[in-house]
Every structure is written in C-alpha cells, then in structure tokens.
Design an enzyme around this catalytic site. Sequence first.
Site, short mmCIF file in Angstrom:
data_model
loop_
_atom_site.label_atom_id
_atom_site.label_comp_id
_atom_site.label_asym_id
_atom_site.label_seq_id
_atom_site.Cartn_x
_atom_site.Cartn_y
_atom_site.Cartn_z
CB SER A 1 3.97 -3.68 -2.54
OG SER A 1 5.03 -3.86 -1.64
CG ASP B 1 0.95 -5.19 4.79
OD1 ASP B 1 2.06 -5.72 4.90
OD2 ASP B 1 0.60 -4.53 3.80
CG HIS C 1 2.59 -6.81 1.63
ND1 HIS C 1 2.38 -5.47 1.91
CD2 HIS C 1 3.42 -6.86 0.57
CE1 HIS C 1 3.06 -4.74 1.05
NE2 HIS C 1 3.69 -5.56 0.21
#
Length: 206
Positions: free
Chosen positions: A110, A158, A190
């Site tokens: 991320s 995601d 995610h």
Amino acid sequence: MNSSIIIQQPQGSATQLILLFHGVGASPEHMVPLGEQLAARFAQAFVVSVQASHASDLGSGYQWFSVRGVTEENRPARVAEALPVFVDHVKHWQTQAGVNATATVLVGFSQGAIMVLESTQLATPIADRVIALSGRFALPPRSAASGVKLHLIHGTADAIMPYQQAEQAARQLNDLGAEVTLDLISGLGHGVNGEVLAHLLQRLTS
C-alpha cells in the site's frame, strides 16, 4: 531505527537485506508474518520490518506521508517530501546488514509500495529488487533504473488502489525498458494472502 522490527539477523555475513514497509495507519508488526515467511526461505538474509517515519494522523499507526485530503494533484509532492527520509532508513539498514544496493530487496504494501516504487526513480538505485504489493506510482514512471527488477503484485478486487493502476505501471515500465513483472490475484482485495506470498517467493527466486 525507531521501532522497526528485526525479524532475522543471520550469524556471520548477511547475503542480502530484505526490508518490508507497511501501509498507512499500520505498524511494523503488520508485516512480520510475511517477513517470517521470507526469513524461513532465505536463511542468510537480514530481514527487517521498517516503521514509517511519522505517527499517522488517522489516529493509530504510522505513515510516510499524510493521506488526509490527498489528491492526484498533491500526492506527488507529499511523496517527494517523504522520499529522502525513506532513503535514509534504507541506507541505515544497509549499513547494519553490511550490504549495498545490489543485495537489497524492498517489499512494500500500500503506502509502503508507493514509497518503494518511487525510490526506483532516483538517479542512483537503492535496491536490486523492488516488490510492490497493492501499490501504485505517485507519478507515472519516468525512467527505468538500470539493473533494478520490479515486481508488481495486486488483487483484482482492490477497492483502495485499483489493479488497473498496476497494469498501467507495468505497461509504462515496459515501454521504458525496465525489468518488470505483473501478477494479478483474482478476487483479492487490498491485502496479502497465500497467493501473494507464493508469487513473491517465485519472483525472488527466479
């Protein structure tokens, strides 16, 4: 450096350094399970889960840059401001491990993935391999760092960072002549799961 977690420090000389970088609002502990899997596979690797440089303004955890009010327009400046400190962290652990950039692997998830990807746009590479999990570039890649291998791993479900951003980055990197791979995990949101680990290990051993 700060509260980063050393997952594995091999006896004798380390053959490589693997640094893991968590997402915004998270902590080094979040990357420890993944790091333990990598340590088990690479016995002579110095493995560290790195804490981001600032307390998160989301209420818990840490961050390299704030995502409050972040937009496509202001994200690049925030990443650029954070990058020198990020590089300092990498160089600190290279010194601790006794290795240089050619024996360094950066794995980011991320926001951590944003930072590791942007580091590939520096004039002098700081790693040999860069793995972005559920990540993106702050700006489209502008150059292909010589000798740096980039691996993009992303879930197709995601909702935070759509996988199409990884597809676009892979195309752009290919056009620039970079060494890049893209692995899409069907149905993954995610996050990181066993399939991500399998692809990660495959890329690190290929």
